[in-house]
Design a protein around this motif. Structure first.
Motif, PDB file in Angstrom:
ATOM      1  N   ASP A   1       0.929  29.220  -1.776  1.00 37.16           N
ATOM      2  CA  ASP A   1       0.554  29.701  -0.290  1.00 37.16           C
ATOM      3  C   ASP A   1       0.149  30.808  -0.325  1.00 37.16           C
ATOM      4  N   ALA A   2       0.480  31.834  -0.919  1.00 36.57           N
ATOM      5  CA  ALA A   2       0.073  33.492  -0.774  1.00 36.57           C
ATOM      6  C   ALA A   2      -1.371  33.278  -1.288  1.00 36.57           C
ATOM      7  N   ALA A   3      -1.944  32.691  -2.105  1.00 39.19           N
ATOM      8  CA  ALA A   3      -3.250  32.598  -2.660  1.00 39.19           C
ATOM      9  C   ALA A   3      -4.200  31.985  -1.548  1.00 39.19           C
ATOM     10  N   ALA A   4      -3.596  30.968  -1.135  1.00 37.96           N
ATOM     11  CA  ALA A   4      -4.410  30.304   0.242  1.00 37.96           C
ATOM     12  C   ALA A   4      -4.552  31.077   1.341  1.00 37.96           C
ATOM     13  N   ALA A   5      -3.255  31.836   1.761  1.00 38.72           N
ATOM     14  CA  ALA A   5      -3.741  33.010   2.820  1.00 38.72           C
ATOM     15  C   ALA A   5      -4.347  33.918   2.436  1.00 38.72           C
ATOM     16  N   VAL A   6      -4.362  34.521   1.432  1.00 33.01           N
ATOM     17  CA  VAL A   6      -5.328  35.639   0.815  1.00 33.01           C
ATOM     18  C   VAL A   6      -6.938  35.290   0.942  1.00 33.01           C
ATOM     19  N   SER A   7      -6.997  33.873   0.371  1.00 25.88           N
ATOM     20  CA  SER A   7      -8.244  33.398   0.379  1.00 25.88           C
ATOM     21  C   SER A   7      -8.492  33.201   1.884  1.00 25.88           C
ATOM     22  N   TYR A   8      -7.843  32.633   2.925  1.00 24.20           N
ATOM     23  CA  TYR A   8      -8.323  32.306   4.318  1.00 24.20           C
ATOM     24  C   TYR A   8      -8.636  33.653   4.888  1.00 24.20           C
ATOM     25  N   THR A   9      -7.984  34.799   4.547  1.00 27.23           N
ATOM     26  CA  THR A   9      -8.213  36.085   5.232  1.00 27.23           C
ATOM     27  C   THR A   9      -9.514  36.798   4.726  1.00 27.23           C
ATOM     28  N   MET A  10      -9.838  36.541   3.406  1.00 30.12           N
ATOM     29  CA  MET A  10     -11.011  37.223   2.730  1.00 30.12           C
ATOM     30  C   MET A  10     -12.263  36.247   3.272  1.00 30.12           C
ATOM     31  N   ARG A  11     -12.051  34.966   3.557  1.00 34.58           N
ATOM     32  CA  ARG A  11     -13.146  34.515   4.249  1.00 34.58           C
ATOM     33  C   ARG A  11     -13.340  34.898   5.523  1.00 34.58           C
ATOM     34  N   LYS A  12     -12.272  35.486   6.471  1.00 30.56           N
ATOM     35  CA  LYS A  12     -12.457  35.933   7.833  1.00 30.56           C
ATOM     36  C   LYS A  12     -13.111  37.341   7.486  1.00 30.56           C
ATOM     37  N   LEU A  13     -12.972  37.965   6.609  1.00 32.65           N
ATOM     38  CA  LEU A  13     -13.695  39.566   6.329  1.00 32.65           C
ATOM     39  C   LEU A  13     -15.144  39.155   6.020  1.00 32.65           C
ATOM     40  N   ARG A  14     -15.459  37.996   5.256  1.00 37.36           N
ATOM     41  CA  ARG A  14     -16.942  37.930   5.086  1.00 37.36           C
ATOM     42  C   ARG A  14     -17.530  37.131   5.930  1.00 37.36           C
ATOM     43  N   GLU A  15     -17.218  37.059   7.469  1.00 34.77           N
ATOM     44  CA  GLU A  15     -17.694  36.433   8.446  1.00 34.77           C
ATOM     45  C   GLU A  15     -19.104  37.047   8.653  1.00 34.77           C
ATOM     46  N   PRO A  16     -20.201  36.316   9.001  1.00 37.80           N
ATOM     47  CA  PRO A  16     -21.513  36.853   9.451  1.00 37.80           C
ATOM     48  C   PRO A  16     -21.347  38.326  10.294  1.00 37.80           C
ATOM     49  N   ASN A  17     -22.191  39.033  10.018  1.00 37.90           N
ATOM     50  CA  ASN A  17     -22.262  40.295  10.971  1.00 37.90           C
ATOM     51  C   ASN A  17     -20.929  41.132  10.797  1.00 37.90           C
ATOM     52  N   GLU A  18     -20.150  40.962   9.612  1.00 39.48           N
ATOM     53  CA  GLU A  18     -18.992  41.891   9.541  1.00 39.48           C
ATOM     54  C   GLU A  18     -19.475  43.108   8.874  1.00 39.48           C
ATOM     55  N   GLN A  19     -18.877  44.330   9.093  1.00 38.85           N
ATOM     56  CA  GLN A  19     -19.292  45.472   8.789  1.00 38.85           C
ATOM     57  C   GLN A  19     -18.116  45.533   7.475  1.00 38.85           C
ATOM     58  N   PRO A  20     -18.334  46.917   6.627  1.00 42.32           N
ATOM     59  CA  PRO A  20     -17.402  47.133   5.468  1.00 42.32           C
ATOM     60  C   PRO A  20     -15.916  46.931   5.974  1.00 42.32           C
ATOM     61  N   SER A  21     -15.025  46.019   5.309  1.00 40.13           N
ATOM     62  CA  SER A  21     -13.702  45.688   5.470  1.00 40.13           C
ATOM     63  C   SER A  21     -12.730  45.981   4.355  1.00 40.13           C
ATOM     64  N   ARG A  22     -11.544  45.997   4.702  1.00 38.64           N
ATOM     65  CA  ARG A  22     -10.381  46.197   3.977  1.00 38.64           C
ATOM     66  C   ARG A  22      -9.277  45.088   3.961  1.00 38.64           C
ATOM     67  N   LEU A  23      -8.767  44.821   2.938  1.00 41.67           N
ATOM     68  CA  LEU A  23      -7.708  43.921   2.764  1.00 41.67           C
ATOM     69  C   LEU A  23      -6.490  44.749   2.279  1.00 41.67           C
ATOM     70  N   VAL A  24      -5.503  44.592   3.237  1.00 43.84           N
ATOM     71  CA  VAL A  24      -4.174  45.225   2.876  1.00 43.84           C
ATOM     72  C   VAL A  24      -2.933  43.943   2.760  1.00 43.84           C
ATOM     73  N   LEU A  25      -2.245  44.007   1.948  1.00 42.27           N
ATOM     74  CA  LEU A  25      -0.977  43.017   1.575  1.00 42.27           C
ATOM     75  C   LEU A  25       0.229  43.614   1.897  1.00 42.27           C
ATOM     76  N   TRP A  26       0.945  43.060   2.771  1.00 46.15           N
ATOM     77  CA  TRP A  26       2.325  43.757   3.331  1.00 46.15           C
ATOM     78  C   TRP A  26       3.286  42.680   3.153  1.00 46.15           C
ATOM     79  N   GLY A  27       4.382  43.184   2.475  1.00 39.55           N
ATOM     80  CA  GLY A  27       5.534  42.142   2.243  1.00 39.55           C
ATOM     81  C   GLY A  27       6.770  42.844   2.393  1.00 39.55           C
ATOM     82  N   GLN A  28       7.513  42.234   3.075  1.00 35.83           N
ATOM     83  CA  GLN A  28       9.187  42.547   3.216  1.00 35.83           C
ATOM     84  C   GLN A  28      10.180  41.825   2.563  1.00 35.83           C
ATOM     85  N   SER A  29      11.001  42.751   1.900  1.00 31.27           N
ATOM     86  CA  SER A  29      11.965  42.098   1.112  1.00 31.27           C
ATOM     87  C   SER A  29      11.535  41.397  -0.221  1.00 31.27           C
ATOM     88  N   ILE A  30      11.790  40.040  -0.047  1.00 29.31           N
ATOM     89  CA  ILE A  30      11.136  39.256  -1.239  1.00 29.31           C
ATOM     90  C   ILE A  30       9.738  39.113  -1.070  1.00 29.31           C
TER      91      ILE A  30
END
Length: 302
Positions: free
Chosen positions: A130-159
């Motif tokens: 599930d986590a891999a799918a969510a990260v892949s989904y988000t990375m595709r969002k970051l690579r949409e056309p016309n996007e400027q340099p982007s950053r990916l942050v992973l935030w987890g609470q407790s487990i």
């Protein structure tokens, strides 16, 4: 305990009716932040739910000029995403107030399999997918056309902190090398523990109790120390890491966050640890000190 460990560790139906929660029931507590539910598929075909929000609201012309910081949020082990949305919205509202016109933020919150409206049953193996799918989904969002340099942050609470470190460590080497290093710019670990086994040892220190000897029989590990060692691969750019602990945490001993900080320092990772005063385990984001630390950390990515 060994046989039923998935039911003990993962509590999607606590409190009762958690799986029937709706985003719209919390809309008036979100300060104008608009959330929507998205559906994605994990690698094994299980359908997973996401809650997604972006700030500030910008038009297509501004999109060409704006850098993009995307955050993937991994929840704790109990309950559904919608009740967490108001506190996440407080963070987004603070980022919106302070964001320059050339920066925007997207938060993608993952509902693990078996939680909220996601299909399937929770387990470490499944949640990793599930986590891999969510990260892949988000990375595709970051690579949409016309996007400027982007950053990916992973935030987890407790487990979820264990899910975040494991997701960062599991990114394929091919992805890391293509990007010139790890595509993850930051790790935000909120009230984390070292591993499931370490928590057993901390909660049941008495040698005469059987729980501390269950390590070899665990199917769920969520070992952040092992994940951090993988993340510290010399071939990658190491993500900045923020560890947030609750001063009055009633669940996770303070030694757990300290151990993760020491491990990170030994590995040469860029790490900072903050203890949020008067906060219980689930109160870090609602305390002004904790929210300020999160906002400052996320604002540091350009």
């Amino acid at each position: 305990m060994v046989i039923f460990q998935n039911k003990i560790i993962y509590m999607p139906s606590v409190p009762p009716f958690s799986r029937s929660e709706r985003i719209e029931d919390y809309a008036n507590q979100c300060g104008g932040i608009t959330w929507k539910e998205e559906r994605i598929m994990a690698a094994d075909g299980v359908e997973i739910a996401l809650a997604v929000a972006s700030v500030p609201g910008i038009n297509e012309e501004m999109r060409k000029e704006a850098s993009h910081v995307a955050i993937v949020y991994f929840q704790g082990n109990g309950g559904a995403l919608p009740p967490r949305i108001p506190s996440l919205s407080m963070v987004l509202k603070a980022l919106q107030r302070e964001a320059s016109p050339s920066k925007r933020y997207t938060l993608v919150a993952l509902s693990y399999r078996g939680y909220w409206t996601s299909r399937g049953r929770p387990s470490e193996r499944g949640i990793r997918l599930d986590a891999a799918a969510a990260v892949s989904y988000t990375m595709r969002k970051l690579r949409e056309p016309n996007e400027q340099p982007s950053r990916l942050v992973l935030w987890g609470q407790s487990i979820g902190a264990g899910v975040a470190t494991s997701a960062a460590a599991a990114l394929p080497t091919s992805v890391q090398e293509k990007d010139g290093g790890s595509p993850v710019s930051g790790l935000l670990l909120e009230t984390p523990f070292v591993s499931v086994r370490a928590m057993l040892m901390a909660i049941y220190p008495q040698k005469w109790l059987p729980y501390r000897y269950l390590g070899p029989f665990l199917r769920n590990h969520w070992d952040s120390r092992v994940a951090l060692r993988t993340i510290a691969n010399p071939r990658t750019r190491w993500p900045k890491t923020l560890i947030l602990q609750a001063a009055n945490d009633e669940l996770v001993p303070s030694s757990q966050g300290l151990e993760l900080e020491e491990t990170s320092q030994e590995l040469g990772l860029d790490v900072k640890r903050i203890v949020v005063s008067n906060a219980l385990h689930n109160e870090v984001t609602v305390k002004s000190q904790g929210r300020r630390a999160i906002v400052d950390f996320l604002n540091g990515f350009s």
